[in-house]
Design a protein around this motif. Structure first.
Motif, PDB file in Angstrom:
ATOM      1  N   TRP A 402      26.244  38.453  48.615  1.00  0.00           N
ATOM      2  CA  TRP A 402      27.294  38.969  47.727  1.00  0.00           C
ATOM      3  C   TRP A 402      28.663  38.933  48.414  1.00  0.00           C
ATOM      4  CZ3 TRP A 402      26.019  39.426  42.821  1.00  0.00           C
ATOM      5  CH2 TRP A 402      24.669  39.643  42.485  1.00  0.00           C
ATOM      6  N   PHE A 403      28.678  39.235  49.702  1.00  0.00           N
ATOM      7  CA  PHE A 403      29.944  39.201  50.440  1.00  0.00           C
ATOM      8  C   PHE A 403      30.416  37.762  50.653  1.00  0.00           C
ATOM      9  CE2 PHE A 403      27.827  43.174  51.966  1.00  0.00           C
ATOM     10  CZ  PHE A 403      28.667  44.053  51.306  1.00  0.00           C
ATOM     11  N   VAL A 404      29.480  36.850  50.869  1.00  0.00           N
ATOM     12  CA  VAL A 404      29.827  35.429  50.985  1.00  0.00           C
ATOM     13  C   VAL A 404      30.468  34.942  49.688  1.00  0.00           C
ATOM     14  CG1 VAL A 404      28.896  33.095  51.223  1.00  0.00           C
ATOM     15  CG2 VAL A 404      28.059  34.917  52.716  1.00  0.00           C
ATOM     16  N   ALA A 405      29.864  35.318  48.552  1.00  0.00           N
ATOM     17  CA  ALA A 405      30.395  34.894  47.253  1.00  0.00           C
ATOM     18  C   ALA A 405      31.790  35.465  47.017  1.00  0.00           C
ATOM     19  CB  ALA A 405      29.446  35.332  46.138  1.00  0.00           C
ATOM     20  N   ALA A 406      31.993  36.725  47.390  1.00  0.00           N
ATOM     21  CA  ALA A 406      33.297  37.369  47.160  1.00  0.00           C
ATOM     22  C   ALA A 406      34.397  36.703  47.975  1.00  0.00           C
ATOM     23  CB  ALA A 406      33.204  38.860  47.506  1.00  0.00           C
ATOM     24  N   MET A 407      34.156  36.486  49.276  1.00  0.00           N
ATOM     25  CA  MET A 407      35.202  35.880  50.096  1.00  0.00           C
ATOM     26  C   MET A 407      35.390  34.404  49.752  1.00  0.00           C
ATOM     27  SD  MET A 407      35.951  35.984  54.219  1.00  0.00           S
ATOM     28  CE  MET A 407      35.831  37.759  54.348  1.00  0.00           C
ATOM     29  N   THR A 408      34.337  33.730  49.321  1.00  0.00           N
ATOM     30  CA  THR A 408      34.484  32.337  48.873  1.00  0.00           C
ATOM     31  C   THR A 408      35.421  32.264  47.675  1.00  0.00           C
ATOM     32  OG1 THR A 408      32.269  31.748  49.668  1.00  0.00           O
ATOM     33  CG2 THR A 408      33.264  30.293  48.028  1.00  0.00           C
ATOM     34  N   GLY A 409      35.307  33.229  46.765  1.00  0.00           N
ATOM     35  CA  GLY A 409      36.223  33.282  45.633  1.00  0.00           C
ATOM     36  C   GLY A 409      37.667  33.439  46.084  1.00  0.00           C
ATOM     37  N   ALA A 410      37.899  34.305  47.091  1.00  0.00           N
ATOM     38  CA  ALA A 410      39.251  34.488  47.624  1.00  0.00           C
ATOM     39  C   ALA A 410      39.751  33.212  48.287  1.00  0.00           C
ATOM     40  CB  ALA A 410      39.257  35.647  48.612  1.00  0.00           C
ATOM     41  N   MET A 411      38.863  32.540  49.019  1.00  0.00           N
ATOM     42  CA  MET A 411      39.242  31.302  49.687  1.00  0.00           C
ATOM     43  C   MET A 411      39.604  30.202  48.684  1.00  0.00           C
ATOM     44  SD  MET A 411      37.804  28.097  50.480  1.00  0.00           S
ATOM     45  CE  MET A 411      36.054  28.393  50.373  1.00  0.00           C
ATOM     46  N   LEU A 412      38.832  30.083  47.604  1.00  0.00           N
ATOM     47  CA  LEU A 412      39.127  29.067  46.588  1.00  0.00           C
ATOM     48  C   LEU A 412      40.460  29.371  45.894  1.00  0.00           C
ATOM     49  CD1 LEU A 412      35.578  28.539  45.023  1.00  0.00           C
ATOM     50  CD2 LEU A 412      36.846  26.964  46.505  1.00  0.00           C
ATOM     51  N   LEU A 413      40.772  30.643  45.726  1.00  0.00           N
ATOM     52  CA  LEU A 413      42.049  31.019  45.123  1.00  0.00           C
ATOM     53  C   LEU A 413      43.210  30.550  45.992  1.00  0.00           C
ATOM     54  CD1 LEU A 413      43.496  32.500  42.825  1.00  0.00           C
ATOM     55  CD2 LEU A 413      43.291  34.612  44.163  1.00  0.00           C
ATOM     56  N   VAL A 414      43.106  30.761  47.305  1.00  0.00           N
ATOM     57  CA  VAL A 414      44.157  30.312  48.224  1.00  0.00           C
ATOM     58  C   VAL A 414      44.193  28.786  48.285  1.00  0.00           C
ATOM     59  CG1 VAL A 414      44.981  30.382  50.616  1.00  0.00           C
ATOM     60  CG2 VAL A 414      43.973  32.428  49.588  1.00  0.00           C
ATOM     61  N   THR A 415      43.024  28.156  48.179  1.00  0.00           N
ATOM     62  CA  THR A 415      42.946  26.692  48.230  1.00  0.00           C
ATOM     63  C   THR A 415      43.703  26.058  47.073  1.00  0.00           C
ATOM     64  OG1 THR A 415      40.797  26.759  49.347  1.00  0.00           O
ATOM     65  CG2 THR A 415      41.386  24.711  48.227  1.00  0.00           C
ATOM     66  N   PHE A 416      43.526  26.598  45.880  1.00  0.00           N
ATOM     67  CA  PHE A 416      44.113  25.970  44.694  1.00  0.00           C
ATOM     68  C   PHE A 416      45.444  26.595  44.261  1.00  0.00           C
ATOM     69  CE2 PHE A 416      39.529  24.979  44.333  1.00  0.00           C
ATOM     70  CZ  PHE A 416      39.646  23.593  44.449  1.00  0.00           C
ATOM     71  N   VAL A 417      45.846  27.668  44.963  1.00  0.00           N
ATOM     72  CA  VAL A 417      47.187  28.241  44.748  1.00  0.00           C
ATOM     73  C   VAL A 417      47.853  28.362  46.123  1.00  0.00           C
ATOM     74  CG1 VAL A 417      48.518  30.109  43.680  1.00  0.00           C
ATOM     75  CG2 VAL A 417      46.240  29.553  42.803  1.00  0.00           C
TER      76      VAL A 417
END
Length: 431
Positions: A402-417
């Motif tokens: 669950w923590f991997v999924a949460a931080m991956t979401g944050a990382m993808l946000l920074v990646t595409f913004v």
């Protein structure tokens, strides 16, 4: 000839890793073997090694390692826990929130995810167990929160990245990593609270003693001020990143000896010994990696690999996702600095082809590595916290995912913004 030499270089490197050789040994031996066989100039090796580590920004690395150890052993972590507990108050999942917040603040001092995770898990574990938190949950939460230390400045991987990538400054990376680091930490709070509610644990016992908020703040203020001193000095130009590391060491020693009085003269030897050992290991890996880099660049191996990846797609979004998967998997196996040393010679030509900003690129690479540091099967941070919590890594999988999924979401946000990472450096003039 180039193709054969490239195959020999990469084959030797991965073969040595498969046999269990340390990453530095694998890099150095593979490079030396290829340089000798291909006649690339053995006599130039000492010069290459020297130029690889004789870089001014690398002086900050051992000092930030020492600063992190000084703060961790001076009682700062416990006082930060007390303040965060008083701030959050008695609520279900409160200590989980405290663990994440303390990891983020300590990350602004140490720059090392594993050290951050070890310090916080040792302090938080007894209190969290009393409130019914499962050991695997504690290990998973603190390992993931500790990984924010490589994003929130000062960050040791950012220093190494700036050395390896010409034209990228340490202040730009430090300032640029601040919002992504905070975003990564905040993203962990959602699964932390939800899991506590779902599992029906983490509720304070009736009548559990709380330290008054003002009293807790007075105890923690010196620790809270450390990141402000470091970043404030960098922003105002009062000192360089290397000088900031020295200031952090003396600030920590002042707090430990004269404010908290938790350090003694006899402790200084242990601090210097342990920090020197960690710093020496990192610098030896950097030195040996220069041999590997010299061999690879001379043979054209890195350009060939980069061209092969570029040949897979011309879509920058698809390429970013491919790089994300590669670096994330690598982050499960080896540390951030080793990943930079191995993969940057291949990834930088790709970044140049697509015209990516190298400061932003370094930040998203570091976010990928941070996630890998607590993703099984070979997660460095998770190994540390599992040892402290006395639980197996296998038992953490239902929690840590669950923590991997949460931080991956944050990382993808920074990646595409990208502006999330580039806004502050541009605003402050660091870019």
């Amino acid at each position: 000839m180039i193709a054969e030499g490239s195959i020999l270089l990469l084959g030797s490197f991965f073969g040595l890793l498969f046999l269990g050789a340390p990453i530095g040994v694998a890099l150095g031996v593979a490079g030396i073997v290829v340089i000798g066989i291909e006649g690339l100039g053995v006599m130039a090796l000492p010069t290459n090694v020297w130029t690889g580590i004789a870089k001014y920004p690398l002086l900050a690395l051992p000092m930030f390692v020492l600063a992190g150890m000084v703060f961790e052993r001076s009682g700062v972590a416990q006082r930060l826990v007390d303040f965060a507990s008083a701030l959050v108050g008695p609520r279900r999942g409160g200590l989980a929130i405290v663990a994440v917040l303390v990891c983020m603040v300590l990350g602004g001092i140490s720059g090392s995810g594993a050290a951050d995770a070890a310090a916080v898990s040792a302090v938080m574990l007894p209190a969290m167990l009393r409130q019914g938190y499962p050991r695997p949950y504690v290990a998973s939460l603190v390992a993931s929160a500790g990984s924010t230390a490589v994003l929130i400045p000062p960050s040791i991987p950012f220093i190494v990245y700036s050395v390896l990538v010409p034209g990228v400054s340490v202040p730009a990376l430090f300032i640029g990593g601040l919002i992504p680091g905070l975003l990564a930490g905040i993203s962990l709070l959602l699964p932390a609270i939800w899991l506590a509610r779902r599992g029906d644990f983490g509720l304070p016992a009736p009548g559990e003693k709380r330290i008054p908020l003002w009293q807790a703040f007075k105890g923690a203020v010196w620790g809270l001020a450390a990141p402000v001193v470091i970043l404030g000095g960098l922003r105002t130009g009062a000192f360089t990143p290397t000088e900031a590391a020295v200031v952090a060491v003396f600030y920590g020693l002042f707090v430990g000896f004269f404010v908290y009085r938790s350090l003694r003269l006899i402790d200084v030897y242990a601090l210097l010994r342990d920090s020197a050992e960690i710093s020496a290991v990192v610098l030896i890996i950097v030195a040996l990696a220069t041999i590997f880099a010299h061999a690879g660049s001379t043979l054209g191996a890195f350009d060939a690999l980069a061209n092969s990846l570029i040949g897979l797609t011309r879509d920058p979004t698809v390429m970013l996702l491919i790089i994300t998967v590669i670096v994330l998997i690598a982050g499960m196996l080896i540390d951030a600095i080793s990943i930079f040393l191995v993969f940057l010679p291949v990834l930088l030509p790709i970044a140049a082809t697509f015209g990516w900003d190298l400061t932003w690129f370094g930040i998203i690479l570091t976010m990928n590595v941070a996630i890998g540091a607590f993703t099984p099967p070979m997660a460095v941070n998770l190994m540390v916290t599992c040892r402290v919590a006395n639980c197996s890594m296998e038992s953490t999988v239902p929690w840590v995912i669950w923590f991997v999924a949460a931080m991956t979401g944050a990382m993808l946000l920074v990646t595409f913004v990208p502006e999330i990472a580039l806004f502050l450096p541009r605003l402050t003039g660091a870019l």
